[in-house]
Design a protein around this motif. Structure first.
Motif, PDB file in Angstrom:
ATOM      1  N   ASP A 224      -2.120   8.924   5.210  1.00 27.58           N
ATOM      2  CA  ASP A 224      -3.027   9.915   5.923  1.00 27.58           C
ATOM      3  C   ASP A 224      -3.529   9.786   6.966  1.00 27.58           C
ATOM      4  O   ASP A 224      -3.583   9.585   8.075  1.00 27.58           O
ATOM      5  N   ASP A 225      -4.982   7.828   6.679  1.00 23.17           N
ATOM      6  CA  ASP A 225      -4.940   7.670   6.941  1.00 23.17           C
ATOM      7  C   ASP A 225      -4.959   6.359   8.173  1.00 23.17           C
ATOM      8  O   ASP A 225      -5.234   5.651   8.668  1.00 23.17           O
ATOM      9  N   GLY A 226      -2.884   6.457   8.415  1.00 26.85           N
ATOM     10  CA  GLY A 226      -2.807   6.161   9.202  1.00 26.85           C
ATOM     11  C   GLY A 226      -2.625   4.137   8.138  1.00 26.85           C
ATOM     12  O   GLY A 226      -1.555   3.605   9.438  1.00 26.85           O
ATOM     13  N   THR A 227      -2.637   4.110   7.335  1.00 27.45           N
ATOM     14  CA  THR A 227      -2.439   2.665   6.721  1.00 27.45           C
ATOM     15  C   THR A 227      -1.238   2.410   5.746  1.00 27.45           C
ATOM     16  O   THR A 227      -0.928   3.550   5.674  1.00 27.45           O
ATOM     17  N   ARG A 228      -1.271   1.548   5.341  1.00 29.08           N
ATOM     18  CA  ARG A 228      -0.039   0.950   4.691  1.00 29.08           C
ATOM     19  C   ARG A 228      -0.554   1.181   3.057  1.00 29.08           C
ATOM     20  O   ARG A 228      -1.846   0.780   2.922  1.00 29.08           O
ATOM     21  N   LEU A 229       0.600   0.852   2.092  1.00 30.24           N
ATOM     22  CA  LEU A 229       0.176   1.092   0.784  1.00 30.24           C
ATOM     23  C   LEU A 229      -0.204  -1.017   1.141  1.00 30.24           C
ATOM     24  O   LEU A 229       0.722  -2.284   1.342  1.00 30.24           O
ATOM     25  N   ASP A 230      -1.453  -1.481   0.136  1.00 31.92           N
ATOM     26  CA  ASP A 230      -1.448  -2.619   0.217  1.00 31.92           C
ATOM     27  C   ASP A 230      -0.557  -3.041  -1.298  1.00 31.92           C
ATOM     28  O   ASP A 230      -0.107  -2.697  -2.096  1.00 31.92           O
ATOM     29  N   TYR A 231      -0.215  -4.269  -0.907  1.00 32.34           N
ATOM     30  CA  TYR A 231       0.675  -5.621  -2.263  1.00 32.34           C
ATOM     31  C   TYR A 231       0.215  -5.273  -3.927  1.00 32.34           C
ATOM     32  O   TYR A 231       1.045  -4.428  -4.593  1.00 32.34           O
TER      33      TYR A 231
END
Ligand code: HEM
Length: 417
Positions: A224-231
């Motif tokens: 939703d906030d434009g970020t991707r999942l981190d590792y």
């Protein structure tokens, strides 16, 4: 306000592990009660209460908040000790919009249409693994068949290299089959960091070279906030998927094959009436409830079964107990192959319901049907069969040597994977 009913339940104790069904039957006299073991937790054992908690994500969060000493937490999200190195907060331990986004991303690979596309591989694998042993007249039903088939299929579903199946299959099997501290368990745990590193290397590879697979969808998922999942998040989700896919179906299939070997009338009936398989599958799911317990955290003060639960308290949910609740099932201690209706909760219910349930059902049907067809007289060796010895949340079979009249190979000499 009345004080809470306290019950004596330590799900890590030998007594509990050896007498689970009897203990749950006693505990169901008070379907919502409190245990003071391991820092205290609510014990929810009745079918109605288990279903209510599972459906209500506003009051009962899947996020696990309590930290244990030395990184070892005896309750954990799954009611099992969670040593350092085991990732938290995968899909099973998040709520709300993040959880929904993950489900939307993974679901297309798990729906009946996708599973139907995997079925020829399931059948090919079953043929191949039976072929490998059929001329000899003996096999370890677990190590030679019910562990390998789900291991390869899980690799395929997630988009991991299929040739790594044995490594994953062995490590997950040892982690759930043995007691923490056993040499086999320690050996498996020692391999976890490498396994995580391997999973993350695959994820990095998909960032650079996207493919048409589940792992690529995960690394590309925009939140939703434009970020991707981190590792770390990707690793935890992969852990849930690989762990969920591997030993659960192995356990269900092994336990059912053990039951059929020791109940010849039921074996003969299932072999003669293949149309019975869907109902029989649900009954084995209900009876064994191989994923026996999981936990939730109370998100805000709430009433359940006449008790006041406070925000922050931990709830242990028993699918096993719910599925043996006499108020919902006649003769719950019997395996009734054509039981219907069968409102079991073996896959959970509500927003976190098992995402792999169609895969599990199909794999179970394919493997059991093929064993009944190709090894119709298989006998298991009761003295050499070893069941899981100390896992409070998963049941299963470590190994199950079997003999049968040798038969011909049917498939190609080349591996189908
Ligand atoms: C006999 C086989 C299986 C059984 C009995 C089983 C049981 C369960 C149960 C009880 C839950 C928890 C539901 C909840 O918390 O409300 C669950 C969740 C899950 N299962 Fe399974 N499972 C099986 C097979 C599989 C397979 C084959 C996969 C993989 C592909 C899988 C992946 C998962 C995942 C990822 C979750 C977490 C879902 C979420 O939190 O949204 N399971 N399973």
């Amino acid at each position: 306000m009345t004080s809470r009913p306290v019950v004596d339940l330590d799900h890590h104790s030998r007594d509990y592990l050896d007498h689970r069904l009897e203990r749950w039957s006693e505990l169901r006299r008070c379907p919502v009660a409190y245990s003071e073991a391991h820092g205290g937790f609510w014990v929810v054992s009745g079918h109605e209460a288990v279903a209510r908690v599972s459906r209500d994500e506003e009051d009962f969060s899947s996020v696990y908040r309590r930290a244990g000493p030395d990184g070892v937490d005896l309750l954990g999200i799954a009611g099992v000790p969670r040593p350092r190195g085991i990732p938290a907060a995968g899909i099973a331990e998040v709520d709300g919009r993040l959880h929904q986004a993950l489900r939307r991303t993974i679901n297309p690979f798990m729906l009946p249409g996708a599973v139907a596309e995997l079925e020829p591989l399931m059948a090919g694998l079953t043929t191949w693994f039976i072929d490998a042993r059929i001329e000899s007249g003996s096999m370890d039903m677990v190590g030679d068949l019910t562990n390998p088939v789900p291991a390869v299929i899980t690799m395929k579903m997630v988009g991991l290299p299929l040739e790594n199946w044995a490594h994953y299959g062995e490590v997950f099997h040892a982690m759930v089959a043995y007691r923490p501290g056993d040499p086999e368990w320690n050996g498996a745990m020692a391999k976890v960091p490498d396994m995580m590193a391997g999973l993350l290397a695959e994820a990095e590879d998909r960032r650079r070279r996207p493919r048409d697979d589940l792992l690529t969808r995960l690394v590309e998922l925009e939140l939703d906030d434009g970020t991707r999942l981190d590792y770390e998040q990707i690793g935890a989700v992969l852990w849930n998927l690989v762990g969920g896919g591997l030993d659960t179906t192995t356990s269900l299939t092994s336990l059912a094959l053990h039951h059929l070997a020791t109940h010849p009338d039921q074996r003969a009936r299932l072999a003669a009436e293949p149309d019975l398989m869907p109902l029989a599958t649900e009954e084995f799911l209900r009876y064994y409830s191989v994923n026996e317990t999981l936990s939730r955290t109370v998100a805000r003060d709430v009433e359940l079964g006449g008790q006041r639960l406070k925000a922050g308290e931990v709830v242990l949910l028993s699918w096993l107990s719910a599925n043996h609740d006499e108020s919902r099932f006649d003769s719950p201690g019997d395996i009734v192959l054509d039981r219907s209706p069968n409102p079991h909760l073996a896959f959970g219910v509500g927003p976190h319901r098992c995402i792999g349930m169609h895969v599990a059902r199909t794999m179970f049907r394919v493997v059991v049907s093929e064993v009944l067809r190709r090894l119709p007289d298989y006998q298991v060796d009761p003295d050499a069969t070893r069941f899981y010895s100390g896992n409070p949340t998963l049941t299963g079979v470590v190994s199950m040597p079997a003999t049968f009249t040798p038969g011909p190979r049917l498939g190609p000499k080349e591996r189908p994977f």
